[in-house]
Design a protein around this motif. Structure first.
Motif, PDB file in Angstrom:
ATOM      1  N   GLY A  69       2.807  -3.213   8.999  1.00  0.00           N
ATOM      2  CA  GLY A  69       2.033  -2.810   7.818  1.00  0.00           C
ATOM      3  C   GLY A  69       2.890  -2.071   6.813  1.00  0.00           C
ATOM      4  N   SER A  70       2.736  -2.462   5.536  1.00  0.00           N
ATOM      5  CA  SER A  70       3.544  -1.828   4.471  1.00  0.00           C
ATOM      6  C   SER A  70       2.670  -0.991   3.538  1.00  0.00           C
ATOM      7  N   PRO A 100       0.665   2.907   3.004  1.00  0.00           N
ATOM      8  CA  PRO A 100       1.240   4.257   3.059  1.00  0.00           C
ATOM      9  C   PRO A 100       1.582   4.703   4.478  1.00  0.00           C
ATOM     10  N   ALA A 101       0.778   4.279   5.482  1.00  0.00           N
ATOM     11  CA  ALA A 101       1.031   4.727   6.850  1.00  0.00           C
ATOM     12  C   ALA A 101       2.332   4.119   7.388  1.00  0.00           C
ATOM     13  N   SER A 127       5.222  -6.938   7.381  1.00  0.00           N
ATOM     14  CA  SER A 127       3.947  -6.848   6.686  1.00  0.00           C
ATOM     15  C   SER A 127       3.430  -8.207   6.250  1.00  0.00           C
ATOM     16  N   ALA A 128       2.125  -8.411   6.460  1.00  0.00           N
ATOM     17  CA  ALA A 128       1.493  -9.659   6.021  1.00  0.00           C
ATOM     18  C   ALA A 128       1.461  -9.746   4.496  1.00  0.00           C
ATOM     19  N   ASP A 129       1.479  -8.595   3.822  1.00  0.00           N
ATOM     20  CA  ASP A 129       1.412  -8.592   2.355  1.00  0.00           C
ATOM     21  C   ASP A 129       2.758  -9.039   1.785  1.00  0.00           C
ATOM     22  N   LYS A 158      -2.221   1.607  -3.732  1.00  0.00           N
ATOM     23  CA  LYS A 158      -3.517   0.936  -3.921  1.00  0.00           C
ATOM     24  C   LYS A 158      -4.460   1.699  -4.849  1.00  0.00           C
ATOM     25  N   LYS A 177      -8.077   1.330 -11.065  1.00  0.00           N
ATOM     26  CA  LYS A 177      -8.198   2.391 -12.073  1.00  0.00           C
ATOM     27  C   LYS A 177      -7.262   2.034 -13.230  1.00  0.00           C
ATOM     28  N   VAL A 219       1.889 -10.299  12.116  1.00  0.00           N
ATOM     29  CA  VAL A 219       2.073 -10.105  13.562  1.00  0.00           C
ATOM     30  C   VAL A 219       0.803 -10.574  14.258  1.00  0.00           C
ATOM     31  N   PRO A 255      -2.056  -1.458  10.424  1.00  0.00           N
ATOM     32  CA  PRO A 255      -2.555  -2.654   9.710  1.00  0.00           C
ATOM     33  C   PRO A 255      -3.714  -2.376   8.765  1.00  0.00           C
ATOM     34  N   GLY A 256      -4.165  -1.120   8.662  1.00  0.00           N
ATOM     35  CA  GLY A 256      -5.211  -0.786   7.701  1.00  0.00           C
ATOM     36  C   GLY A 256      -6.550  -1.426   8.031  1.00  0.00           C
ATOM     37  N   GLY A 297      -3.108   5.778   9.860  1.00  0.00           N
ATOM     38  CA  GLY A 297      -3.825   5.242   8.702  1.00  0.00           C
ATOM     39  C   GLY A 297      -5.265   4.855   9.008  1.00  0.00           C
ATOM     40  N   ASP A 298      -5.779   3.958   8.164  1.00  0.00           N
ATOM     41  CA  ASP A 298      -7.198   3.574   8.216  1.00  0.00           C
ATOM     42  C   ASP A 298      -7.657   3.079   9.590  1.00  0.00           C
ATOM     43  N   TRP A 301      -5.829   7.452   1.093  1.00  0.00           N
ATOM     44  CA  TRP A 301      -4.408   7.212   0.874  1.00  0.00           C
ATOM     45  C   TRP A 301      -3.527   8.336   1.435  1.00  0.00           C
ATOM     46  N   THR A 328      -9.215  11.711  -4.148  1.00  0.00           N
ATOM     47  CA  THR A 328      -9.603  11.877  -5.544  1.00  0.00           C
ATOM     48  C   THR A 328     -10.002  10.499  -6.041  1.00  0.00           C
TER      49      THR A 328
HETATM   50  C1  LIG Z   1      -8.562  -0.928  -4.741  1.00  0.00           C
HETATM   51  C2  LIG Z   1      -8.422   0.260  -3.840  1.00  0.00           C
HETATM   52  C3  LIG Z   1      -8.532   1.542  -4.381  1.00  0.00           C
HETATM   53  C4  LIG Z   1      -8.406   2.658  -3.558  1.00  0.00           C
HETATM   54  N1  LIG Z   1      -8.501   3.897  -4.104  1.00  0.00           N
HETATM   55  C5  LIG Z   1      -8.307   4.993  -3.333  1.00  0.00           C
HETATM   56  C6  LIG Z   1      -8.321   6.300  -3.899  1.00  0.00           C
HETATM   57  O1  LIG Z   1      -8.552   6.484  -5.096  1.00  0.00           O
HETATM   58  N2  LIG Z   1      -8.062   7.364  -3.095  1.00  0.00           N
HETATM   59  C7  LIG Z   1      -7.813   7.205  -1.757  1.00  0.00           C
HETATM   60  O2  LIG Z   1      -7.567   8.192  -1.053  1.00  0.00           O
HETATM   61  N3  LIG Z   1      -7.813   5.973  -1.180  1.00  0.00           N
HETATM   62  C8  LIG Z   1      -8.051   4.870  -1.928  1.00  0.00           C
HETATM   63  N4  LIG Z   1      -8.036   3.621  -1.365  1.00  0.00           N
HETATM   64  C9  LIG Z   1      -7.897   3.523   0.101  1.00  0.00           C
HETATM   65  C10 LIG Z   1      -6.429   3.600   0.519  1.00  0.00           C
HETATM   66  O3  LIG Z   1      -5.674   2.688  -0.237  1.00  0.00           O
HETATM   67  C11 LIG Z   1      -6.329   3.333   2.008  1.00  0.00           C
HETATM   68  O4  LIG Z   1      -6.982   4.388   2.697  1.00  0.00           O
HETATM   69  C12 LIG Z   1      -4.864   3.249   2.463  1.00  0.00           C
HETATM   70  O5  LIG Z   1      -4.179   2.227   1.788  1.00  0.00           O
HETATM   71  C13 LIG Z   1      -4.781   3.011   3.968  1.00  0.00           C
HETATM   72  O6  LIG Z   1      -3.435   2.914   4.302  1.00  0.00           O
HETATM   73  P1  LIG Z   1      -2.923   2.115   5.594  1.00  0.00           P
HETATM   74  O7  LIG Z   1      -1.447   2.214   5.563  1.00  0.00           O
HETATM   75  O8  LIG Z   1      -3.669   2.570   6.790  1.00  0.00           O
HETATM   76  O9  LIG Z   1      -3.401   0.604   5.357  1.00  0.00           O
HETATM   77  P2  LIG Z   1      -3.161  -0.398   4.140  1.00  0.00           P
HETATM   78  O10 LIG Z   1      -2.750   0.298   2.892  1.00  0.00           O
HETATM   79  O11 LIG Z   1      -4.388  -1.238   4.084  1.00  0.00           O
HETATM   80  O12 LIG Z   1      -1.935  -1.278   4.615  1.00  0.00           O
HETATM   81  C14 LIG Z   1      -2.061  -2.132   5.740  1.00  0.00           C
HETATM   82  C15 LIG Z   1      -0.873  -3.068   5.739  1.00  0.00           C
HETATM   83  O13 LIG Z   1      -0.828  -3.782   6.964  1.00  0.00           O
HETATM   84  C16 LIG Z   1      -0.571  -5.155   6.685  1.00  0.00           C
HETATM   85  N5  LIG Z   1      -1.084  -5.902   7.845  1.00  0.00           N
HETATM   86  C17 LIG Z   1      -2.357  -5.987   8.281  1.00  0.00           C
HETATM   87  N6  LIG Z   1      -2.423  -6.744   9.392  1.00  0.00           N
HETATM   88  C18 LIG Z   1      -1.153  -7.150   9.645  1.00  0.00           C
HETATM   89  C19 LIG Z   1      -0.567  -7.946  10.662  1.00  0.00           C
HETATM   90  N7  LIG Z   1      -1.302  -8.481  11.658  1.00  0.00           N
HETATM   91  N8  LIG Z   1       0.752  -8.175  10.611  1.00  0.00           N
HETATM   92  C20 LIG Z   1       1.519  -7.634   9.635  1.00  0.00           C
HETATM   93  N9  LIG Z   1       1.008  -6.861   8.652  1.00  0.00           N
HETATM   94  C21 LIG Z   1      -0.302  -6.616   8.677  1.00  0.00           C
HETATM   95  C22 LIG Z   1      -1.272  -5.386   5.385  1.00  0.00           C
HETATM   96  O14 LIG Z   1      -0.772  -6.532   4.738  1.00  0.00           O
HETATM   97  C23 LIG Z   1      -0.906  -4.104   4.648  1.00  0.00           C
HETATM   98  O15 LIG Z   1       0.396  -4.161   4.120  1.00  0.00           O
HETATM   99  C24 LIG Z   1      -8.169   2.494  -2.162  1.00  0.00           C
HETATM  100  C25 LIG Z   1      -8.071   1.195  -1.628  1.00  0.00           C
HETATM  101  C26 LIG Z   1      -8.186   0.097  -2.458  1.00  0.00           C
HETATM  102  C27 LIG Z   1      -8.074  -1.289  -1.867  1.00  0.00           C
END
Ligand SMILES: Cc1cc2nc3c(=O)[nH]c(=O)nc-3n(C[C@H](O)[C@H](O)[C@H](O)COP(=O)(O)OP(=O)(O)OC[C@H]3O[C@@H](n4cnc5c(N)ncnc54)[C@H](O)[C@@H]3O)c2cc1C
Length: 367
Positions: free
Chosen positions: A10-11, A13-14, A35-37, A44, A49, A80, A107-108, A269-270, A288, A316
């Motif tokens: 996953g790419s 923030p986490a 990362s799948a992305d 994000k 915004k 993956v 993977p969020g 992360g998420d 985030w 925020t």
């Molecule tokens: C449009 C939008 C606006 C947002 N606004 C806010 C905000 O204002 N404030 C706030 O706090 N939060 C906001 N969020 C939420 C915040 O972006 C998420 O909480 C945060 O990105 C979670 O981070 P993460 O690293 O856990 O997962 P993600 O950022 O979702 O990253 C997951 C990564 O894992 C990759 N992945 C998934 N499965 C696989 C796999 N099997 N193999 C390889 N790679 C994989 C994905 O491609 C992605 O790169 C917003 C989200 C979105 C979509």
């Protein structure tokens, strides 16, 4: 294949924060992100915004050169499919195997599909590619329907209306954000949206989506050259569950150091339900900054340093001309006090007699 070392899935923030934290502690051990992305890691929160609104949006987390200089191998567009816990390897959709010593699973979440006829034609908003598609569609749209009254739905509807698109926000609840913040704040959020021109349609489900908009459960049709599905997200625990990691309530269980139940596997992360040492209990945070913070803790733990997740979660967001700032445990409340302030209000939420969260809403008329 490659040499084992640190690996993040996953790419977001986490994953990025975990990888860069580990790299800073161990300059010689291989560090890799899969990362799948396909896009270079990006922020994000600005997608719906500043970026959608056409203003200056600082999306880049790091340049490609930064990853090269820090010797972090970035493999983009790679999904993956399986974690082989015994062999300490991950297997990609193409069958490639990558060994690891330390694995951070990040993977969020995945969007909850809109399960009505035509629901798959609604525009999701989870990634940079989705945001590009929405921005292009909005440019040529005169009407839009945003389905879902959560944070992403409210923010997106407000931005589309500010672009001059005649926008409706449709939600099953009695008011936007009501489940998160309560009815009184929900009604204020509805007013924030109405003030920028959004038509807020509460208490109704969408029954179907077609090329001219949506049909509500009441039979009413709402025009939408663009229909956005902001119908919520679900942590993507497929890899974790398949690998036998402990999960609870649809999330990967980690301790305050971000350790999962499997040796040398961390999650951040998420996707997590993580023990927070300040709260003294497991906490869910889908924001985030919290994802980046958990990534930092995972990276430090994997690097052999002592670290624990102890921050109060929060976010925020920007709705209409207001900025909303929330800090708290997000696990419901028994009662609250709302105080009017110049240009906004603050809310203190209490549960079992203790403060469990605070919300501040501030108007920025220039936005
Ligand atoms: C449009 C939008 C606006 C947002 N606004 C806010 C905000 O204002 N404030 C706030 O706090 N939060 C906001 N969020 C939420 C915040 O972006 C998420 O909480 C945060 O990105 C979670 O981070 P993460 O690293 O856990 O997962 P993600 O950022 O979702 O990253 C997951 C990564 O894992 C990759 N992945 C998934 N499965 C696989 C796999 N099997 N193999 C390889 N790679 C994989 C994905 O491609 C992605 O790169 C917003 C989200 C979105 C979509």
């Amino acid at each position: 294949m490659g040499t084992p070392g640190f690996l993040a899935i996953g790419s977001g923030p986490a994953g990025v924060s975990a990888a860069e934290t580990f790299r800073a502690r161990h300059p010689k051990i291989p560090v890799r992100i899969l990362s799948a992305d396909p896009a270079l890691p990006y922020a994000k929160p600005p997608l719906n915004k500043e970026y959608l609104g056409g203003g200056h949006a600082n999306l880049e987390l790091h340049t490609a050169g930064w990853f090269r200089r820090h010797d972090i191998e970035l493999r983009l567009g790679v999904t993956v499919e399986h974690i082989d816990v015994e062999a300490q390897e991950v297997v990609t959709a193409g069958g490639a195997r990558f060994p690891y010593w330390h694995l951070v699973l990040a993977p969020g979440s995945a969007a909850v599909p809109l399960g009505v006829p035509g629901g798959d034609t609604a525009q999701p908003l989870r990634s940079f590619a989705d945001a590009v598609a929405l921005k292009m569609a909005a440019r040529y749209a005169s009407t839009a329907v945003v389905i879902g009254g959560g944070l992403i739905g409210c923010e997106t509807a407000g931005r589309l209306a500010a672009l001059g698109v005649d926008t409706a926000l449709v939600l099953p609840e009695a008011a936007p954000l009501q489940r998160r913040f309560g009815m009184e704040v929900g009604l204020r959020v509805a007013r924030m949206l109405a003030d920028v021109g959004v038509r807020v349609v509460c208490g109704t489900a969408v029954d179907a989506v077609d090329e001219v908009g949506v049909t509500l459960a009441s039979g009413e049709k709402v025009d939408g050259d663009v229909v956005v599905a902001a119908t919520g997200v679900r942590p993507d625990i497929r890899l974790a569950a398949d690998a036998g990691l402990t999960t609870r309530h649809g999330r990967v269980v980690v301790d305050e150091h971000m350790r999962t139940s499997a040796r040398n596997i961390y999650a951040a992360g998420d996707v997590t339900i993580a023990y927070n040492s300040a709260a003294g209990r497991p906490v869910v945070a889908e924001h985030w900054r919290d994802a980046a913070q958990q990534g930092l803790v995972a990276g430090l733990t994997a690097a052999g340093h002592s670290a624990a997740w102890d921050k109060v979660p929060g976010f925020t967001c920007a709705i209409g001309t207001f900025t909303l700032n929330y800090r708290g445990w997000g696990s419901g409340f028994d009662d609250f006090t709302l105080t009017e302030k110049a240009g906004g209000f603050t809310v203190t939420y209490r549960g079992r007699g203790r403060v469990v969260g605070t919300l501040e809403a501030r108007s920025n008329p220039a936005s």
